[in-house]
Design a protein around this motif. Structure first.
Motif, mmCIF file in Angstrom:
data_model
loop_
_atom_site.group_PDB
_atom_site.id
_atom_site.type_symbol
_atom_site.label_atom_id
_atom_site.label_comp_id
_atom_site.label_asym_id
_atom_site.label_seq_id
_atom_site.Cartn_x
_atom_site.Cartn_y
_atom_site.Cartn_z
ATOM 1 N N MET A 299 0.832 -1.174 0.000
ATOM 2 C CA MET A 299 0.000 0.000 0.000
ATOM 3 C C MET A 299 0.885 1.249 0.000
ATOM 4 O O MET A 299 1.824 1.359 0.769
ATOM 5 N N ALA A 300 0.579 2.215 -0.850
ATOM 6 C CA ALA A 300 1.352 3.449 -0.927
ATOM 7 C C ALA A 300 1.018 4.345 0.255
ATOM 8 O O ALA A 300 -0.103 4.362 0.749
ATOM 9 N N ASN A 301 2.024 5.090 0.694
ATOM 10 C CA ASN A 301 1.811 6.035 1.776
ATOM 11 C C ASN A 301 1.170 7.304 1.224
ATOM 12 O O ASN A 301 1.521 7.764 0.142
ATOM 13 N N GLN A 302 0.263 7.855 1.971
ATOM 14 C CA GLN A 302 -0.403 9.086 1.573
ATOM 15 C C GLN A 302 0.538 10.262 1.798
ATOM 16 O O GLN A 302 1.135 10.390 2.862
ATOM 17 N N LEU A 303 0.699 11.093 0.798
ATOM 18 C CA LEU A 303 1.534 12.279 0.909
ATOM 19 C C LEU A 303 0.628 13.474 1.193
ATOM 20 O O LEU A 303 0.026 14.032 0.280
ATOM 21 N N LEU A 304 0.523 13.836 2.439
ATOM 22 C CA LEU A 304 -0.411 14.862 2.886
ATOM 23 C C LEU A 304 0.268 16.225 2.934
ATOM 24 O O LEU A 304 1.346 16.373 3.518
ATOM 25 N N HIS A 305 -0.351 17.220 2.301
ATOM 26 C CA HIS A 305 0.177 18.583 2.252
ATOM 27 C C HIS A 305 -0.868 19.559 2.778
ATOM 28 O O HIS A 305 -2.054 19.400 2.511
ATOM 29 N N LEU A 306 -0.398 20.586 3.472
ATOM 30 C CA LEU A 306 -1.241 21.667 3.985
ATOM 31 C C LEU A 306 -0.812 22.958 3.316
ATOM 32 O O LEU A 306 0.382 23.261 3.248
ATOM 33 N N VAL A 307 -1.771 23.720 2.809
ATOM 34 C CA VAL A 307 -1.493 25.051 2.271
ATOM 35 C C VAL A 307 -2.118 26.058 3.220
ATOM 36 O O VAL A 307 -3.300 25.954 3.559
ATOM 37 N N MET A 308 -1.283 27.003 3.672
ATOM 38 C CA MET A 308 -1.753 28.011 4.620
ATOM 39 C C MET A 308 -0.996 29.304 4.387
ATOM 40 O O MET A 308 0.047 29.323 3.731
ATOM 41 N N GLY A 309 -1.542 30.386 4.942
ATOM 42 C CA GLY A 309 -0.869 31.668 4.784
ATOM 43 C C GLY A 309 -1.355 32.679 5.786
ATOM 44 O O GLY A 309 -2.333 32.462 6.509
ATOM 45 N N GLY A 310 -0.653 33.798 5.813
ATOM 46 C CA GLY A 310 -1.010 34.880 6.710
ATOM 47 C C GLY A 310 0.060 35.943 6.720
ATOM 48 O O GLY A 310 1.028 35.887 5.961
ATOM 49 N N ARG A 311 -0.125 36.917 7.577
ATOM 50 C CA ARG A 311 0.839 38.012 7.706
ATOM 51 C C ARG A 311 2.060 37.534 8.489
ATOM 52 O O ARG A 311 1.934 36.914 9.527
ATOM 53 N N VAL A 312 3.242 37.850 7.960
ATOM 54 C CA VAL A 312 4.487 37.475 8.616
ATOM 55 C C VAL A 312 5.177 38.716 9.179
ATOM 56 O O VAL A 312 4.954 39.833 8.713
ATOM 57 N N THR A 313 6.011 38.499 10.203
ATOM 58 C CA THR A 313 6.728 39.617 10.819
ATOM 59 C C THR A 313 7.828 40.139 9.910
ATOM 60 O O THR A 313 8.166 41.316 9.951
ATOM 61 N N ASP A 314 8.381 39.259 9.085
ATOM 62 C CA ASP A 314 9.460 39.607 8.155
ATOM 63 C C ASP A 314 9.261 38.741 6.916
ATOM 64 O O ASP A 314 9.183 37.510 7.026
ATOM 65 N N PRO A 315 9.215 39.337 5.721
ATOM 66 C CA PRO A 315 8.980 38.555 4.504
ATOM 67 C C PRO A 315 10.043 37.488 4.233
ATOM 68 O O PRO A 315 9.810 36.570 3.462
ATOM 69 N N MET A 316 11.185 37.562 4.895
ATOM 70 C CA MET A 316 12.250 36.575 4.707
ATOM 71 C C MET A 316 12.073 35.363 5.627
ATOM 72 O O MET A 316 12.862 34.426 5.569
#
Length: 75
Positions: A1-18
């Motif tokens: 059985m293949a393993n599920q490759l689970l990804h989360l996409v999220m975002g928001g305001r960051v303190t520093d763009p770097m």
């Protein structure tokens, strides 16, 4: 059985763009969970492009499968 490759996409305001240090965790936008990288990238690209003019907004793809099972073959 293949393993599920689970990804989360999220975002928001960051303190520093770097960095990925989000300003206020209660304001993080969870775009969704995806079972393959291509679908996660498509969702990420859509939201990243919507906010391209706002340097404090950052969207990321989190490879949840690497956190859940860090020793999967080929990872």
């Amino acid at each position: 059985m293949a393993n599920q490759l689970l990804h989360l996409v999220m975002g928001g305001r960051v303190t520093d763009p770097m960095t990925c240090e989000f300003q206020d965790l209660k304001d993080i936008h969870v775009v969704g969970f995806y079972d393959n990288y291509a679908a996660a990238e498509e969702a990420w690209r859509g939201w990243a492009q919507r906010t391209v003019d706002d340097a404090e907004m950052k969207y990321v793809i989190v490879h949840l499968h690497r956190l859940l099972e860090p020793k999967l073959p080929g990872q």
